[in-house]
Design an enzyme around this catalytic site. Sequence first.
Site, PDB file in Angstrom:
ATOM      1  N   GLY A  48      18.923  18.201   8.895  1.00  0.00           N
ATOM      2  CA  GLY A  48      18.794  19.572   8.415  1.00  0.00           C
ATOM      3  C   GLY A  48      17.381  20.082   8.240  1.00  0.00           C
ATOM      4  O   GLY A  48      17.188  21.171   7.694  1.00  0.00           O
ATOM      5  N   TRP A  50      15.285  21.273  10.492  1.00  0.00           N
ATOM      6  CA  TRP A  50      15.118  22.540  11.217  1.00  0.00           C
ATOM      7  C   TRP A  50      15.887  23.659  10.528  1.00  0.00           C
ATOM      8  O   TRP A  50      15.450  24.819  10.536  1.00  0.00           O
ATOM      9  CB  TRP A  50      15.560  22.383  12.669  1.00  0.00           C
ATOM     10  CG  TRP A  50      14.511  21.782  13.552  1.00  0.00           C
ATOM     11  CD1 TRP A  50      13.558  20.887  13.185  1.00  0.00           C
ATOM     12  CD2 TRP A  50      14.298  22.044  14.932  1.00  0.00           C
ATOM     13  NE1 TRP A  50      12.773  20.555  14.254  1.00  0.00           N
ATOM     14  CE2 TRP A  50      13.203  21.247  15.344  1.00  0.00           C
ATOM     15  CE3 TRP A  50      14.931  22.838  15.876  1.00  0.00           C
ATOM     16  CZ2 TRP A  50      12.719  21.247  16.653  1.00  0.00           C
ATOM     17  CZ3 TRP A  50      14.463  22.854  17.183  1.00  0.00           C
ATOM     18  CH2 TRP A  50      13.365  22.065  17.566  1.00  0.00           C
ATOM     19  N   ASP A  68      26.448  19.856  14.209  1.00  0.00           N
ATOM     20  CA  ASP A  68      26.196  18.443  14.474  1.00  0.00           C
ATOM     21  C   ASP A  68      27.484  17.661  14.288  1.00  0.00           C
ATOM     22  O   ASP A  68      28.368  18.061  13.512  1.00  0.00           O
ATOM     23  CB  ASP A  68      25.109  17.881  13.552  1.00  0.00           C
ATOM     24  CG  ASP A  68      24.414  16.661  14.159  1.00  0.00           C
ATOM     25  OD1 ASP A  68      23.240  16.787  14.532  1.00  0.00           O
ATOM     26  OD2 ASP A  68      25.059  15.597  14.282  1.00  0.00           O
ATOM     27  N   ASP A  84      31.023  17.861  18.192  1.00  0.00           N
ATOM     28  CA  ASP A  84      30.253  17.218  19.258  1.00  0.00           C
ATOM     29  C   ASP A  84      29.859  18.276  20.279  1.00  0.00           C
ATOM     30  O   ASP A  84      30.719  18.930  20.884  1.00  0.00           O
ATOM     31  CB  ASP A  84      31.122  16.137  19.910  1.00  0.00           C
ATOM     32  CG  ASP A  84      30.369  15.313  20.951  1.00  0.00           C
ATOM     33  OD1 ASP A  84      29.271  15.729  21.361  1.00  0.00           O
ATOM     34  OD2 ASP A  84      30.899  14.271  21.356  1.00  0.00           O
ATOM     35  N   ASP A 107      17.253  20.316  18.825  1.00  0.00           N
ATOM     36  CA  ASP A 107      16.429  19.109  18.728  1.00  0.00           C
ATOM     37  C   ASP A 107      17.269  17.879  19.066  1.00  0.00           C
ATOM     38  O   ASP A 107      16.946  16.760  18.662  1.00  0.00           O
ATOM     39  CB  ASP A 107      15.842  18.993  17.313  1.00  0.00           C
ATOM     40  CG  ASP A 107      14.653  18.054  17.239  1.00  0.00           C
ATOM     41  OD1 ASP A 107      13.917  17.946  18.235  1.00  0.00           O
ATOM     42  OD2 ASP A 107      14.452  17.424  16.181  1.00  0.00           O
ATOM     43  N   LYS A 147      14.789  20.278  23.205  1.00  0.00           N
ATOM     44  CA  LYS A 147      13.978  19.078  23.404  1.00  0.00           C
ATOM     45  C   LYS A 147      14.474  18.297  24.615  1.00  0.00           C
ATOM     46  O   LYS A 147      15.666  18.239  24.882  1.00  0.00           O
ATOM     47  CB  LYS A 147      14.057  18.174  22.168  1.00  0.00           C
ATOM     48  CG  LYS A 147      13.263  16.883  22.318  1.00  0.00           C
ATOM     49  CD  LYS A 147      13.075  16.170  21.000  1.00  0.00           C
ATOM     50  CE  LYS A 147      14.338  15.537  20.481  1.00  0.00           C
ATOM     51  NZ  LYS A 147      14.098  14.831  19.199  1.00  0.00           N
TER      52      LYS A 147
END
Length: 252
Positions: A48, A50, A68, A84, A107, A147
């Site tokens: 958490g 971000w 998440d 997911d 991320d 990312k």
Amino acid sequence: MSGKDDYYNRAKQQGYRSRAAYKLKQLDSDAGLVSDGDTVVDLGAAPGGWLQVASELVGEGGTVVGVDLQRIDSIDGVETIRGDMTDEGTREQIVESVGEADAVVSDMAPNMTGEYSLDHARSVYLARMAFETALELLAPGGDFVAKVFEGPDTDALRADIDEEFEYVRTIHPDASRDSSSELYMVAKGRLTAPVREGDRVEVDVEDVGREGDGIAKLAGYTVFVPDTDPGETVEIRVTGVKPRFGFGELVE
């Protein structure tokens, strides 16, 4: 102590859940990703860090949603979805819940195997999942961050993202570890136009803009065409595309 280790200690001292919080701070500082009142969706948001930064950036008038597979401990003013990201049902739930976002950030990283080519390929796969979700969520002009581990598939991913945004750049935040091969694809200005630069199309000029250029419409999208008058039907080449309007020139 290295500067990289210092980010861990700063996170502890300032109440952030991970040192990764400073990566989003730096990405936002470099690229201007989030504004007051925005709606931000964070994919792969646990634990958490971000989400905390995004919540600060959007202020009380904004909305932050974190997604998440792992449980995310509650953060004031932040919504969470447990699912997911590789599952289509999760992505559909996000779109139904959020509707439209100003920024989608990710991320996400794969579980590391130590085999670089495999870890790179898996990171690109997750970045593509985030990219596809962003295309469904982002408002015109919205921004996207994902990312990825640098490698042979990075250029192809960047090219695909570039087609859907005004521009894309890669950033390696100072808060990333020196040994890390991670980089962030930062895409600005989601394009939802029905045309792309270089397209040749026939248009009907409907009006004149304040600068004297003709105004044509393509599926509700505005294209400014110099040296044309209302009532003309002309063939143009698209010379520029912005999120909400574009530019064209007459084809001789």
